[in-house]
Design an enzyme around this catalytic site. Structure first.
Site, PDB file in Angstrom:
ATOM      1  N   ARG A 281     -33.875  54.755 -22.643  1.00  0.00           N
ATOM      2  CA  ARG A 281     -34.431  53.872 -22.507  1.00  0.00           C
ATOM      3  C   ARG A 281     -34.104  53.545 -24.414  1.00  0.00           C
ATOM      4  NH1 ARG A 281     -40.163  55.133 -20.018  1.00  0.00           N
ATOM      5  NH2 ARG A 281     -39.701  54.834 -17.963  1.00  0.00           N
ATOM      6  N   ASP A 350     -17.061  53.591 -26.615  1.00  0.00           N
ATOM      7  CA  ASP A 350     -16.935  54.267 -26.524  1.00  0.00           C
ATOM      8  C   ASP A 350     -17.452  55.926 -26.034  1.00  0.00           C
ATOM      9  OD1 ASP A 350     -15.547  56.669 -27.906  1.00  0.00           O
ATOM     10  OD2 ASP A 350     -15.697  56.005 -30.033  1.00  0.00           O
ATOM     11  N   GLN A 356     -13.093  59.727 -32.810  1.00  0.00           N
ATOM     12  CA  GLN A 356     -12.693  57.823 -33.716  1.00  0.00           C
ATOM     13  C   GLN A 356     -13.553  56.929 -32.422  1.00  0.00           C
ATOM     14  OE1 GLN A 356      -7.942  57.700 -32.963  1.00  0.00           O
ATOM     15  NE2 GLN A 356      -8.166  60.020 -33.845  1.00  0.00           N
TER      16      GLN A 356
HETATM   17 CA   LIG Z   1     -13.959  57.762 -29.627  1.00  0.00          CA
END
Ligand SMILES: [Ca+2]
Ligand SMILES: [Ca+2]
Ligand SMILES: [Ca+2]
Ligand SMILES: [Ca+2]
Length: 491
Positions: A281, A350, A356
């Site tokens: 949530r 990501d 990174q």
């Molecule tokens: Ca990454």
């Protein structure tokens, strides 16, 4: 014509429905707020499975919400808001649906002078009565043994606290019914000793609230929920015009560990926040939602929940960054359905945990099943950074950032590992968290006339340090002298 974006009650419904409206089309209304682009139609688009959409016009978000309620089969009475000609934001930088909260503007000043749980000079006493601006002569940890309910028409100016500022620890705060709240720059950390099945901060109804630069953690149920008990209730029994912005919502406690329920037929903005180390949530949405420039890290099983069940929703979800942490085990967007009307743009994911920031833009098929809108709903204009810039800006500025305490520094550093650090916790007293402290106490500046503005600032701007003049407006900018001081502290 309406001014700003305040909830005004039913002004009038004009909806035009074209073809293809069947029973399931109850969820297919475009929500168009009053404002710069009004009136504008939400155009028809196809859903992923090709269902046609009606062309609609709706005069206000409140109306959209009312329609949503009405089509559910209930007859409701929608309150008419009082006339409001003051479109001054709560403070410079206030954004979203809650931007026009007035707080304790023009009222009295209450000095919190100790860290006691209750009694004269305590925070609990300070927020117990309306029409106050709450300022702090102390910094440190306020340990509470039960929940505190905040009264309406209050500004909580945490930025006035000396030293490391204020942490409220031990249980949570309720802003239910606290219409016209402005709450800024303090920490609310509930903890395992708090009331079971409650949140660090909770709102179940009330209108015009803005929460800015808060740090909210260790919730036993949710960390920070703005949620109607029943979205079919009349709007005056739901949250309406609420903003949570620039805040850290972190480390909800297992076994529940949740960021927040954001569920209301009234509109709610979630802007420029960091959600980290919450299992589920971040956030769960039903109703009218604006979600822009949020950073979400190390969720486990769910991040943004697209309705999850059948209530009609209209959401703009934009330029947010979902970054997997060590425990992340789900995609960012889950549990959509065709009643979830979504405009989504430039949300990034990501998931590779490689240290990174190198995610990709989430494609439509990763939002599960929703009803797509190609144009944003006409919600308040807000500052919108790219997801990459939002990452940098949010990490640098979120939370009670005038003094970032050890906990906030810890969770921000986790996020900055971009995948390798992060942990959902069940007990804040265990290592490595080891409780809420320390918070340096500091020393408050002299305020001879106790009008909330210290002598040095009054002299600097030409006010009288020996006469209360907090409610004047020496520079005629619409903010009281006291508000000018509060804003100056964090400018
Ligand atoms: Ca990454
Ligand atoms: Ca003064
Ligand atoms: Ca004065
Ligand atoms: Ca002023």
């Amino acid at each position: 014509m309406l001014v700003g974006h305040r909830y005004r009650g039913v002004i009038g419904v004009r909806e035009r429905q074209s073809n293809h409206l069947d029973s399931s089309a109850a969820g297919l209304y475009g929500a168009v707020s009053p404002g710069k682009r009004f009136p504008s139609a939400v155009k028809a688009h196809s859903t992923r499975n090709g269902v046609g959409m009606p062309r609609t016009r709706i005069r206000s978000l409140a109306v959209a919400a009312a329609v949503a309620v009405l089509v559910s089969g209930l007859t409701v009475s929608i309150p008419r808001a009082s006339a409001q000609t003051d479109a001054l934001p709560a403070f410079p930088g206030a954004e979203g649906f809650g931007a026009y909260a007035t707080g304790g503007r023009g009222g009295s000043v209450y000095y919190v002078t100790n860290l006691n749980d209750r009694g004269p000079g305590s925070f609990r006493d300070a927020v117990s009565e309306s029409n106050r601006t709450v300022v702090f002569a102390v910094g440190g940890i306020i340990r509470i043994d039960s929940r505190i309910s905040v009264a309406p028409n209050i500004t909580i100016a945490g930025q006035t606290a000396p030293g490391g500022g204020i942490t409220v620890y031990g249980d949570g705060l309720s802003f239910t019914g606290a219409d016209n709240t402005i709450a800024r720059y303090f920490r609310v950390r509930q903890g395992v000793g708090g009331t079971p099945e409650t949140d660090s901060i909770g709102v179940t109804y009330g209108k015009d609230m803005i929460f800015d630069h808060l740090s909210v953690s260790w919730g036993r149920d949710e960390n920070f929920s703005v949620t109607a008990g029943d979205l079919n209730q009349p709007l005056d029994q739901q949250p309406v015009n609420v903003t949570i912005q620039n805040s850290i919502i972190s480390q909800g406690l297992d076994p529940h560990s949740a960021g927040g329920l954001i569920e209301s037929a009234g509109p709610i903005s979630i802007l420029h926040n960091l959600y980290t180390d919450n299992n589920i949530r971040s956030v769960k949405v039903k109703g009218v939602n604006q979600y822009v420039n949020n950073i979400i890290y190390n969720w486990r099983n769910e991040a943004y929940i697209l309705g999850g069940s059948m209530f009609i929703s209209h959401a703009n979800v934009e330029n947010s960054y979902f970054i997997a942490g060590p425990e992340t085990a789900s995609p960012p967007f889950v549990r959509g359905n065709e009643n979830f009307n979504l405009y989504a743009s430039k949300n990034f994911h990501d998931g590779n945990r490689n240290g990174q920031l190198d995610g990709y833009q989430v494609p439509r098929d990763e939002y599960t099943t929703v009803t797509w809108h190609d144009e944003p709903f006409d919600y308040p204009r807000v500052r919108t950074l790219s997801p990459q810039d939002a990452y940098r800006h949010v990490l640098a500025n979120v939370g009670a950032s005038k003094y970032r305490d050890r906990i906030d520094r810890f969770v921000v550093a986790e996020v900055q590992s971009l995948g390798t650090e992060g942990k959902i916790i069940s007990d804040e007293s265990a290592a490595p968290i080891n409780g809420p402290g320390p918070i340096p106490d500091g020393r408050a500046p002299l305020d001879t006339d106790q009008d909330g503005m210290p002598d040095h600032w009054e002299v600097m701007v030409g006010l009288d340090p020996r006469a209360p003049d907090n409610n004047g407006d020496r520079n005629q900018n619409g903010y009281t002298n006291l508000e000018d001081y509060l804003n100056w502290l964090v400018a």
